[in-house]
Design an enzyme around this catalytic site. Structure first.
Site, short mmCIF file in Angstrom:
data_model
loop_
_atom_site.label_atom_id
_atom_site.label_comp_id
_atom_site.label_asym_id
_atom_site.label_seq_id
_atom_site.Cartn_x
_atom_site.Cartn_y
_atom_site.Cartn_z
N ARG A 13 22.84 16.66 -2.48
CA ARG A 13 24.25 16.28 -2.58
C ARG A 13 24.41 14.78 -2.83
O ARG A 13 25.10 14.37 -3.76
CB ARG A 13 25.01 16.65 -1.29
CG ARG A 13 25.14 18.12 -1.01
CD ARG A 13 25.85 18.89 -2.09
NE ARG A 13 27.20 18.44 -2.36
CZ ARG A 13 27.82 18.60 -3.54
NH1 ARG A 13 27.20 19.18 -4.55
NH2 ARG A 13 29.06 18.18 -3.72
N ILE A 14 23.79 13.96 -1.99
CA ILE A 14 23.97 12.52 -2.14
C ILE A 14 23.24 11.99 -3.37
O ILE A 14 23.77 11.16 -4.12
CB ILE A 14 23.53 11.78 -0.86
CG1 ILE A 14 24.38 12.23 0.34
CG2 ILE A 14 23.63 10.26 -1.05
CD1 ILE A 14 25.88 12.02 0.19
N ASP A 35 12.29 14.69 -7.94
CA ASP A 35 12.51 15.82 -7.04
C ASP A 35 11.46 16.88 -7.35
O ASP A 35 11.46 17.45 -8.44
CB ASP A 35 13.92 16.41 -7.20
CG ASP A 35 14.28 17.29 -6.01
OD1 ASP A 35 13.49 18.20 -5.67
OD2 ASP A 35 15.35 17.09 -5.40
N ARG A 82 5.61 14.99 -4.78
CA ARG A 82 5.94 15.12 -3.36
C ARG A 82 5.68 13.85 -2.56
O ARG A 82 6.43 13.52 -1.66
CB ARG A 82 5.14 16.28 -2.74
CG ARG A 82 5.60 17.64 -3.21
CD ARG A 82 5.03 18.73 -2.33
NE ARG A 82 5.46 20.05 -2.79
CZ ARG A 82 5.70 21.06 -1.98
NH1 ARG A 82 5.57 20.93 -0.68
NH2 ARG A 82 6.08 22.23 -2.46
N SER A 153 25.27 5.92 7.98
CA SER A 153 25.77 7.27 7.69
C SER A 153 27.16 7.19 7.10
O SER A 153 27.83 6.15 7.15
CB SER A 153 25.82 8.11 8.97
OG SER A 153 26.88 7.66 9.80
N CYS A 154 27.62 8.30 6.54
CA CYS A 154 28.98 8.35 5.98
C CYS A 154 30.01 8.07 7.07
O CYS A 154 31.00 7.38 6.84
CB CYS A 154 29.23 9.71 5.33
SG CYS A 154 28.91 11.13 6.39
N ARG A 236 31.84 20.02 13.58
CA ARG A 236 31.61 20.50 12.22
C ARG A 236 32.60 21.64 11.97
O ARG A 236 32.68 22.58 12.75
CB ARG A 236 30.17 20.98 12.05
CG ARG A 236 29.12 19.87 12.12
CD ARG A 236 29.29 18.90 10.96
NE ARG A 236 28.26 17.87 10.95
CZ ARG A 236 27.17 17.91 10.20
NH1 ARG A 236 26.95 18.95 9.41
NH2 ARG A 236 26.30 16.92 10.23
#
Length: 337
Positions: A13-14, A35, A82, A153-154, A236
């Site tokens: 996502r990020i 990746d 990796r 963190s966000c 959450r």
């Protein structure tokens, strides 16, 4: 000034949103992505189609071959390695590497990227031992001899600018934070095993899940004056993006809620414009999808019990706002070199 060349490790996502931000800016250039778990074709698909932020429409996107993505005419080198120390960032020209796998958050593990030619590593997560920086709060403390840093963190990126304004203007005696946080990729679609966090193993789309967060305590790392004065927790909830911080604080100086609102508005329109924001509209969470500010104060949602005890509410797109700050931090680091 030459464009700042960045690489991204981890296309989740990020990672994908940092790529979206970088590709729409003139001051940075995305040159490489690593990746090991997805092919170039699948990488193309995942980047192009996004359930939250919509389809990518800025450049035609295609896989040139199994090692190259084309954004319009712009080639981006793709690796599938990796071990971080084996990724040849230097060959690809990537000076600044965003470590966004969520795996290599320790300073030493993230530093492995330096062996492949990266000059600096920016961890897109909190780190227990790498120095943490929040743009608009403490990025000016960065020194050029640091090679591995964390963008925190966000939630810390939402909370810290708000806490800074309140502490600078009125003084914070102590406070508690709750973040009502959208679900993330590490949660479960249905009930499943989660040995370290039993509640976290319950179905994300069907529950409100109490959870721990180090975001409030981390504010003490980026704002030492608040060390030990804030702590917090998370709920959450079944939304896919946008979260909201509820900060309840006891103030040193008496202030009316109107005075607090005015102070936050002034800061959001001043030298920090574009990082904190301010709204007096009757907004809900989806109104902030795609908002690239760190923290948007909701003037109508907060309340005051007295002139020393208030609850403040601030929204954030926990994906797009945070990813934008990652790129902003890289830009600041490059300016210090």
């Amino acid at each position: 000034m030459a464009k700042i060349k960045i690489g991204i490790n981890g296309f989740g996502r990020i990672g994908r949103l940092v790529a979206r931000v970088a590709l729409q800016r003139d001051d940075v250039e995305l040159v490489a992505v690593n990746d090991p778990f997805i092919s170039v074709e699948y990488m193309t698909y995942m980047f192009k189609y996004d359930s939250v932020h919509g389809q990518w429409k800025h450049h035609e996107l295609k896989a040139k071959d199994d090692k190259t993505l084309l954004f319009g005419e712009k080639p981006v080198t793709v690796f599938g390695i990796r071990n971080p120390e084996e990724i040849p960032w230097g060959e690809a020209g990537a000076d600044y590497v965003v470590e966004s796998t969520g795996v290599f958050t320790d300073k030493d593990k993230a530093a492995a990227h330096l062996k492949g030619g990266a000059k600096k590593v920016i961890i897109s997560a909190p780190s227990k031992d790498a120095p943490m920086f929040v743009v608009g709060v403490n990025e000016k403390e960065y020194k050029s001899d640091l090679t591995v840093v964390s963008n925190a963190s966000c939630t810390t990126n939402c909370l810290a600018p708000l806490a800074k304004v309140i502490n600078d203007r009125f003084g914070i005696v102590e406070g508690l934070m709750t973040t009502v946080h959208s679900m993330t990729a590490t949660q479960k679609t249905v009930d499943g095993p989660s040995a370290k966090d039993w509640r976290g193993g319950r179905a994300a789309s069907f529950n409100i899940i109490p959870s721990s967060t180090g975001a409030a305590k981390a504010v003490g790392k980026v704002l030492p004056a608040l060390n030990g004065k804030l702590t917090g927790m998370a709920f959450r909830v079944p939304t896919v993006d946008v979260s909201v911080v509820d900060l309840t604080v006891r103030l040193e100086k008496e202030a009316t809620y109107d005075e607090i609102k005015a102070a936050i508005k002034e800061e959001s329109e001043g030298k920090l414009k574009g990082i904190p924001g301010h709204t007096e509209d009757d907004v809900v969470s989806t109104d902030f999808i795609g908002d690239n500010r760190s923290s948007i104060f909701d003037a109508k949602a907060g309340i005051a019990l007295s002139k020393n005890f208030v609850k403040l509410v601030s929204w954030y797109d926990n994906e797009m706002g945070y990813s934008t700050r990652v790129v902003d931090l890289i830009k600041h680091i490059a300016s210090v070199e």
